[in-house]
Design a protein around this motif. Sequence first.
Motif, mmCIF file in Angstrom:
data_model
loop_
_atom_site.group_PDB
_atom_site.id
_atom_site.type_symbol
_atom_site.label_atom_id
_atom_site.label_comp_id
_atom_site.label_asym_id
_atom_site.label_seq_id
_atom_site.Cartn_x
_atom_site.Cartn_y
_atom_site.Cartn_z
ATOM 1 N N THR A 146 0.813 -1.226 0.000
ATOM 2 C CA THR A 146 0.000 0.000 0.000
ATOM 3 C C THR A 146 0.843 1.271 0.000
ATOM 4 O OG1 THR A 146 -0.161 -0.055 2.430
ATOM 5 C CG2 THR A 146 -1.912 -1.146 1.184
ATOM 6 N N LYS A 147 2.138 1.141 -0.273
ATOM 7 C CA LYS A 147 2.984 2.331 -0.313
ATOM 8 C C LYS A 147 2.506 3.267 -1.416
ATOM 9 C CE LYS A 147 7.785 3.862 -0.416
ATOM 10 N NZ LYS A 147 9.200 3.451 -0.543
ATOM 11 N N GLY A 148 2.199 4.504 -1.054
ATOM 12 C CA GLY A 148 1.653 5.470 -1.998
ATOM 13 C C GLY A 148 0.158 5.643 -1.848
ATOM 14 N N LEU A 149 -0.472 4.725 -1.129
ATOM 15 C CA LEU A 149 -1.907 4.826 -0.853
ATOM 16 C C LEU A 149 -2.092 5.543 0.475
ATOM 17 C CD1 LEU A 149 -4.740 3.976 -1.819
ATOM 18 C CD2 LEU A 149 -4.445 1.856 -0.520
ATOM 19 N N THR A 150 -2.842 6.631 0.480
ATOM 20 C CA THR A 150 -3.037 7.437 1.687
ATOM 21 C C THR A 150 -4.520 7.699 1.906
ATOM 22 O OG1 THR A 150 -2.941 9.562 0.516
ATOM 23 C CG2 THR A 150 -0.831 8.609 1.242
ATOM 24 N N SER A 151 -4.828 8.290 3.040
ATOM 25 C CA SER A 151 -6.224 8.605 3.354
ATOM 26 C C SER A 151 -6.812 9.627 2.393
ATOM 27 C CB SER A 151 -6.339 9.120 4.800
ATOM 28 O OG SER A 151 -5.974 8.115 5.722
ATOM 29 N N SER A 152 -5.954 10.399 1.740
ATOM 30 C CA SER A 152 -6.439 11.423 0.812
ATOM 31 C C SER A 152 -6.407 10.957 -0.646
ATOM 32 C CB SER A 152 -5.597 12.703 0.964
ATOM 33 O OG SER A 152 -4.223 12.437 0.700
ATOM 34 N N TRP A 153 -6.097 9.701 -0.869
ATOM 35 C CA TRP A 153 -5.987 9.151 -2.227
ATOM 36 C C TRP A 153 -7.354 9.156 -2.911
ATOM 37 C CZ3 TRP A 153 -7.874 4.972 -5.022
ATOM 38 C CH2 TRP A 153 -7.134 4.581 -6.158
ATOM 39 N N THR A 154 -7.405 9.654 -4.174
ATOM 40 C CA THR A 154 -8.690 9.766 -4.889
ATOM 41 C C THR A 154 -8.551 9.470 -6.387
ATOM 42 O OG1 THR A 154 -8.320 12.153 -5.221
ATOM 43 C CG2 THR A 154 -9.613 11.496 -3.284
ATOM 44 N N ARG A 155 -7.591 8.676 -6.788
ATOM 45 C CA ARG A 155 -7.299 8.519 -8.215
ATOM 46 C C ARG A 155 -8.357 7.750 -8.993
ATOM 47 N NH1 ARG A 155 -2.494 9.746 -10.517
ATOM 48 N NH2 ARG A 155 -0.929 10.672 -9.144
ATOM 49 N N GLY A 156 -9.100 6.866 -8.346
ATOM 50 C CA GLY A 156 -10.097 6.102 -9.084
ATOM 51 C C GLY A 156 -10.672 4.977 -8.259
ATOM 52 N N PRO A 157 -11.517 4.135 -8.858
ATOM 53 C CA PRO A 157 -12.107 3.011 -8.131
ATOM 54 C C PRO A 157 -11.042 2.017 -7.690
ATOM 55 C CG PRO A 157 -12.539 2.818 -10.486
ATOM 56 C CD PRO A 157 -11.950 4.168 -10.278
ATOM 57 N N LEU A 158 -11.189 1.521 -6.459
ATOM 58 C CA LEU A 158 -10.212 0.608 -5.872
ATOM 59 C C LEU A 158 -10.919 -0.717 -5.577
ATOM 60 C CD1 LEU A 158 -7.725 1.541 -3.019
ATOM 61 C CD2 LEU A 158 -8.666 -0.735 -3.287
ATOM 62 N N PHE A 159 -10.475 -1.771 -6.223
ATOM 63 C CA PHE A 159 -11.109 -3.080 -6.090
ATOM 64 C C PHE A 159 -10.348 -3.927 -5.060
ATOM 65 C CE2 PHE A 159 -12.393 -1.424 -10.142
ATOM 66 C CZ PHE A 159 -13.691 -1.897 -10.339
ATOM 67 N N CYS A 160 -11.099 -4.555 -4.150
ATOM 68 C CA CYS A 160 -10.499 -5.384 -3.107
ATOM 69 C C CYS A 160 -11.553 -6.357 -2.596
ATOM 70 C CB CYS A 160 -9.959 -4.518 -1.966
ATOM 71 S SG CYS A 160 -11.238 -3.542 -1.125
ATOM 72 N N SER A 161 -11.174 -7.217 -1.673
ATOM 73 C CA SER A 161 -12.130 -8.158 -1.095
ATOM 74 C C SER A 161 -13.036 -7.453 -0.094
ATOM 75 C CB SER A 161 -11.385 -9.304 -0.409
ATOM 76 O OG SER A 161 -10.737 -8.839 0.763
ATOM 77 N N ARG A 162 -14.100 -8.115 0.270
ATOM 78 C CA ARG A 162 -15.063 -7.540 1.213
ATOM 79 C C ARG A 162 -14.419 -7.304 2.585
ATOM 80 N NH1 ARG A 162 -20.268 -6.854 0.735
ATOM 81 N NH2 ARG A 162 -20.269 -8.107 -1.183
ATOM 82 N N LEU A 163 -13.603 -8.255 3.036
ATOM 83 C CA LEU A 163 -12.971 -8.106 4.344
ATOM 84 C C LEU A 163 -11.925 -6.999 4.339
ATOM 85 C CD1 LEU A 163 -12.770 -8.996 7.218
ATOM 86 C CD2 LEU A 163 -11.321 -10.906 6.517
ATOM 87 N N THR A 164 -11.177 -6.880 3.240
ATOM 88 C CA THR A 164 -10.215 -5.781 3.130
ATOM 89 C C THR A 164 -10.930 -4.435 3.173
ATOM 90 O OG1 THR A 164 -8.574 -7.075 1.901
ATOM 91 C CG2 THR A 164 -8.506 -4.699 1.612
ATOM 92 N N ALA A 165 -12.069 -4.341 2.489
ATOM 93 C CA ALA A 165 -12.859 -3.101 2.513
ATOM 94 C C ALA A 165 -13.306 -2.769 3.936
ATOM 95 C CB ALA A 165 -14.060 -3.239 1.587
ATOM 96 N N LYS A 166 -13.611 -3.797 4.716
ATOM 97 C CA LYS A 166 -14.031 -3.601 6.102
ATOM 98 C C LYS A 166 -12.891 -3.071 6.959
ATOM 99 C CE LYS A 166 -16.252 -6.147 9.896
ATOM 100 N NZ LYS A 166 -16.787 -7.476 10.323
ATOM 101 N N LEU A 167 -11.662 -3.477 6.635
ATOM 102 C CA LEU A 167 -10.498 -3.061 7.416
ATOM 103 C C LEU A 167 -9.952 -1.699 6.992
ATOM 104 C CD1 LEU A 167 -8.597 -6.474 7.479
ATOM 105 C CD2 LEU A 167 -9.776 -5.415 9.402
ATOM 106 N N PHE A 168 -10.354 -1.208 5.824
ATOM 107 C CA PHE A 168 -9.800 0.040 5.287
ATOM 108 C C PHE A 168 -9.914 1.232 6.238
ATOM 109 C CE2 PHE A 168 -8.699 -0.963 0.867
ATOM 110 C CZ PHE A 168 -7.740 0.002 0.644
ATOM 111 N N PRO A 169 -11.073 1.474 6.873
ATOM 112 C CA PRO A 169 -11.170 2.660 7.744
ATOM 113 C C PRO A 169 -10.168 2.650 8.886
ATOM 114 C CG PRO A 169 -13.351 1.795 7.239
ATOM 115 C CD PRO A 169 -12.364 0.766 6.754
ATOM 116 N N LEU A 170 -9.783 1.463 9.349
ATOM 117 C CA LEU A 170 -8.804 1.386 10.428
ATOM 118 C C LEU A 170 -7.403 1.682 9.918
ATOM 119 C CD1 LEU A 170 -8.480 0.706 13.438
ATOM 120 C CD2 LEU A 170 -8.115 -1.682 12.779
ATOM 121 N N LYS A 171 -7.100 1.200 8.724
ATOM 122 C CA LYS A 171 -5.775 1.396 8.133
ATOM 123 C C LYS A 171 -5.635 2.792 7.533
ATOM 124 C CE LYS A 171 -1.815 -0.211 6.318
ATOM 125 N NZ LYS A 171 -0.685 -0.753 7.086
ATOM 126 N N PHE A 172 -6.690 3.276 6.888
ATOM 127 C CA PHE A 172 -6.664 4.588 6.230
ATOM 128 C C PHE A 172 -7.882 5.407 6.647
ATOM 129 C CE2 PHE A 172 -4.298 1.768 3.349
ATOM 130 C CZ PHE A 172 -3.112 2.473 3.244
#
Length: 435
Positions: free
Chosen positions: A28-54
Amino acid sequence: MEKGLISVYQWTQGSQAYFLTHLHSDHTKGLTSSWTRGPLFCSRLTAKLFPLKFPGLNLSLLRVLDIGSWHSISLMSPSSGEKTVVQVMAIDAHHCPGSIMLLFRGEFGCLLYTGDFRWETDGERAKTARNTLLKALKEDAVDIIYLDNTYCNPSYDFPSREVAAQQVADIIASHPNHDIIIGIDTLGKEELLVHISRLLNIKIWVWPERLQTMHLLGFHDIFTTKTSLTRVRAVPRYSFSIDTLERLNTMRPTIGIMPSGLPWLVKPFKGKDKLFGSLLTPYNRSQKGANGGMQTDKRNDNLGSADRFHKYIYSVPYSDHSCFMEIQEFVKLVQPVKVRGIVSSSSCYVDPLYYFGRLCGANQPSRGLHNSEESKSLSKRVIAVQTNCYARSGNSTEAGRKRGRTPKVDFLGVNVSKANTLRRIRRGAKIAQSE
């Protein structure tokens, strides 16, 4: 696949769709909380963890890929301006919570990106992943596998995680009067900790941020942040060191357990428990006592291949990456036209063709790396995916890796960056000129 369509791990380049296999920091190097470049595809569980990580990330950018289902993505060809459709399926990578492999299909052919993965052969979850992959491929040939080649060398041989987890539990049970610390990362090894907790009927201490992750993953009764409730603590890997263990032992008897498939261990002085500060010894776990000075605990015959290489520290071969034989079985199963390793750098490259070229559909020579005919064949196919390959080094997941500049990190009291070149050579690395 032409440039500008999709990106896997490259968060700073202009693409129309971005893909993430799992949330380990080296991806995830280069991915930040302010990242807005486009749609980001991931698993359902990863999406659930995103708010904690970013925290603060625009969650409307996330697109969930359900495992085992094809998803069609309409994109625009940068060269022709015409519409093109890319199909993608997520397959369980069995690496850490939320980790997936990505199978792409379109006009460019068929590409499989494993990300980090563990391809164990036993268990229902492994069988499900295998059946999902075979069903998705049908009669299609995989043009390129972008392969997790972390342990792409026959010397990397370790047991299933179930067996290794039992070894950890046995070590803990054999030290009833000791405090225990276990080195883990910010994500991963949950199955190990749950196994220990249920088998020994104990709670496990974790640091506050890790407890939040455990709760998001649905573990509410096993983990605690109160040290008074347990003698077993799971601590951040970067804080696990010989110095830490020696200091803890001035207060209470304590042992440390490092669960990792990485067989690079510190070489002790002969007849002493102190360790060299700058020497790493390559160690094949299948050869006990090899390479001199390795101390294997003989007090408990049930410890299997768990190795005691310091009076306070055990190394247990619990790995979230595939060992060599598992990688080989995976390549045999898929039989791709070409295979590329995702663990690389500009100067050193551990190329899976060194071992698996003969298993590819094109029957490429195992040691014919980067030759002109291969380059011509590749250019004709014009099949490539923008992947940000990274080098394993320093303090990070499993084999301790970071992208870009190699940090000077103390791992068990050793500056591991000094041994990077030697490591890669012994793993079948090819020293190449930067492109």
